[in-house]
Scaffold this active site. Structure first.
Site, short mmCIF file in Angstrom:
data_model
loop_
_atom_site.label_atom_id
_atom_site.label_comp_id
_atom_site.label_asym_id
_atom_site.label_seq_id
_atom_site.Cartn_x
_atom_site.Cartn_y
_atom_site.Cartn_z
N GLU A 10 -4.72 29.91 16.12
CA GLU A 10 -4.83 28.53 16.64
C GLU A 10 -2.79 27.98 16.06
OE1 GLU A 10 -5.69 24.21 17.20
OE2 GLU A 10 -7.31 25.37 16.03
N ASP A 62 -0.40 16.93 18.19
CA ASP A 62 -1.26 15.12 18.09
C ASP A 62 -1.53 14.10 16.80
OD1 ASP A 62 -2.05 16.68 20.41
OD2 ASP A 62 -4.41 17.44 19.41
#
Length: 485
Positions: free
Chosen positions: A441, A213
């Site tokens: 993550e 992103d």
């Protein structure tokens, strides 16, 4: 016997690895055994399964319990790839739940919202996307709320791998017969509605669609977008992560503006200010076209056209996005009409494709091991962005940290193209770091320090998949987020 033990108790004989180039009848890869590290690997496997068990909602797996409390599209595909080793049926359910939220025009939304989660737990929430009203003309479902954008099409690949994990169960449940029409419609949508550059490749219309992103490759195309006022939204992601590790408020305002404009236009494609042909997104579509051909063949249908389409897309990818001077693929800004010169991990992911010329493969591997990514010299994991780039930050979202899904893809690509030593080293680094970072993550590419949230779904799932690959025998048979909208 507790639930985790039951999941781990699945027989290992079903484990296989997909090679898009291998002919039917090629040997399958079996789970490794007898290694001196078996005990440690067993503990790692158990911990990975425990993460997936905690994140399971009953019909799907959330990426993480706090930061990402809904179902994400490409997360579920990667999660299914890992789940197939411990519960093929649940892996099937994971994909079936996602595909049940498909829109009438074929798009698979990037988020399927859980109605039991409070609206303020995540932004943008269902009341921002208004899928059932704003997306009515595009065939958005009425019974479930979703976002209106998409994510990389890993799903056909995941479905094929899940089928191969337990073919008898898959055939008994009619799994492939049920998902094939939806997967075919998904690919049709991308190929027919998203060729915004006219060169045969798919364009993303929002950075959240590509999945990476906050990558620096988006900076130039995003600069044309007027950001939404900061007072018009509240960033729930900052409740779970440090601001210095997340996208800036300026970038986030541009993300919100793009999404709101797309929504207000009825989710019609082609009119927005942002349109980018991305190498990773298109490479995953090509890999899934090969997988969809395998699925078609399994169902008794002709697969020749799909393999031919995958070959045409590979040629278009090289023609439009390959930069021989930099030795990797670049993004193309469709609105600006130029390639974006930023070196990102997206430009290395096409290594998963079987149809690349030898000189392209060699150049990508040199770039991967060279000073811009440093794999095997300055880094053990693949950074998400150029180590020498002005925007590099080892902790900021997609501007430098290493991610486990891109590491998995590149490991598969190295193995596919006969680079077992590099693949083995990367595999070991991913497994070691998954353990020490508590399934983070993403991580600092130099130190392996965990960033973002822990107990992350695809980190655990792809750890399981790599644990099932025998690094001494897979050379010829290997395959081949926070700010997620």
């Amino acid at each position: 016997m507790d639930r985790t033990t039951q999941l781990i108790a699945r027989p290992a004989e079903c484990t296989v690895v997909y090679d898009p180039a291998a002919p039917p009848g090629s040997p399958h890869v079996r789970a490794p055994g007898g290694d001196a590290r078996t005990t440690g690997r067993s503990a790692l496997r158990r911990r990975a399964v425990e993460v997936l068990e905690r994140n399971w909602t009953g019909t799907s797996t959330v990426p993480s319990l706090g930061l990402y409390p809904h179902q994400w599209s490409w997360d579920s595909a990667f999660i299914a790839i890992g789940l197939r080793h411990v519960s093929p049926r649940r892996a099937q359910t994971e994909l079936e739940t996602l595909l049940a939220a498909q829109w009438g025009d074929g798009r698979v939304p990037h988020i399927v919202f859980n109605p039991s989660v409070p609206l303020d737990a995540y932004f943008p929430s269902p009341d921002f996307w208004r899928s059932s009203t704003a997306g009515r003309a595009a065939g958005a479902p009425r019974t479930v709320q979703t976002s209106g954008i998409v994510q990389p099409p890993v799903h056909a690949l995941a479905a094929w791998l899940v089928h191969r994990a337990d073919p008898e169960l898959s055939r008994a449940r009619g799994f492939l017969a049920r998902v094939y029409p939806r997967l075919a419609a998904w690919h049709r949508y991308l190929l027919h509605r998203r060729d915004l550059g006219g060169g045969g490749l798919v364009s993303v219309v929002h950075p959240w669609e590509q999945g990476m992103d906050n990558a620096p490759a988006w900076d130039a195309p995003l600069a044309r977008v007027t950001p939404a006022p900061a007072r018009s939204f509240r960033r729930a992601d900052l409740d779970h992560g440090a601001a210095e590790d997340r996208p800036t408020d300026l970038d986030y305002g541009r993300y919100v503006r793009l999404a709101a404009d797309y929504r207000d236009g009825g989710y019609a494609d082609g009119g927005g200010e942002f349109a980018v042909e991305d190498p990773s997104f298109n490479a995953l579509l090509i890999a899934s076209e090969h997988a969809l051909a395998r699925i078609a063949h399994e169902l008794g249908a002709q697969a020749t056209a799909r393999h031919a389409r995958a070959e045409r897309l590979t040629a278009a990818l090289v023609d439009r996005l390959w930069d021989p001077e930099r030795g990797l693929f670049l993004c193309r800004d469709v609105r600006g009409g130029t390639l974006v010169g930023e070196r990102g991990v997206s430009g290395l992911v096409p290594l998963i494709l079987p149809g690349l010329a030898r000189e392209v493969v060699s150049a990508v591997v040199r770039t991967l091991r060279g000073p811009h990514f440093g794999l095997g010299t300055t880094t053990r994991l693949v950074p998400s962005y150029d180590l020498l780039g002005e925007a590099f930050d080892p902790h900021r979202y997609w501007r430098g940290p290493a991610w486990f899904n891109t590491g998995w893809l590149i490991e598969r690509g190295l193995r596919l193209h006969g680079r077992p030593a590099e693949a083995d080293a990367l595999r070991e680094a991913v497994l070691d770091t998954a353990l020490t970072s508590d399934f983070a993550e993403y991580v600092d590419p130099y130190t392996g320090e965990g960033c973002g949230t822990t107990g992350f779904g695809w980190t655990a799932a792809l750890t399981l998949d790599l644990l099932h690959q025998d690094s001494t025998t897979t050379t010829s048979t290997a395959f081949k987020g926070g700010d997620r909208g």
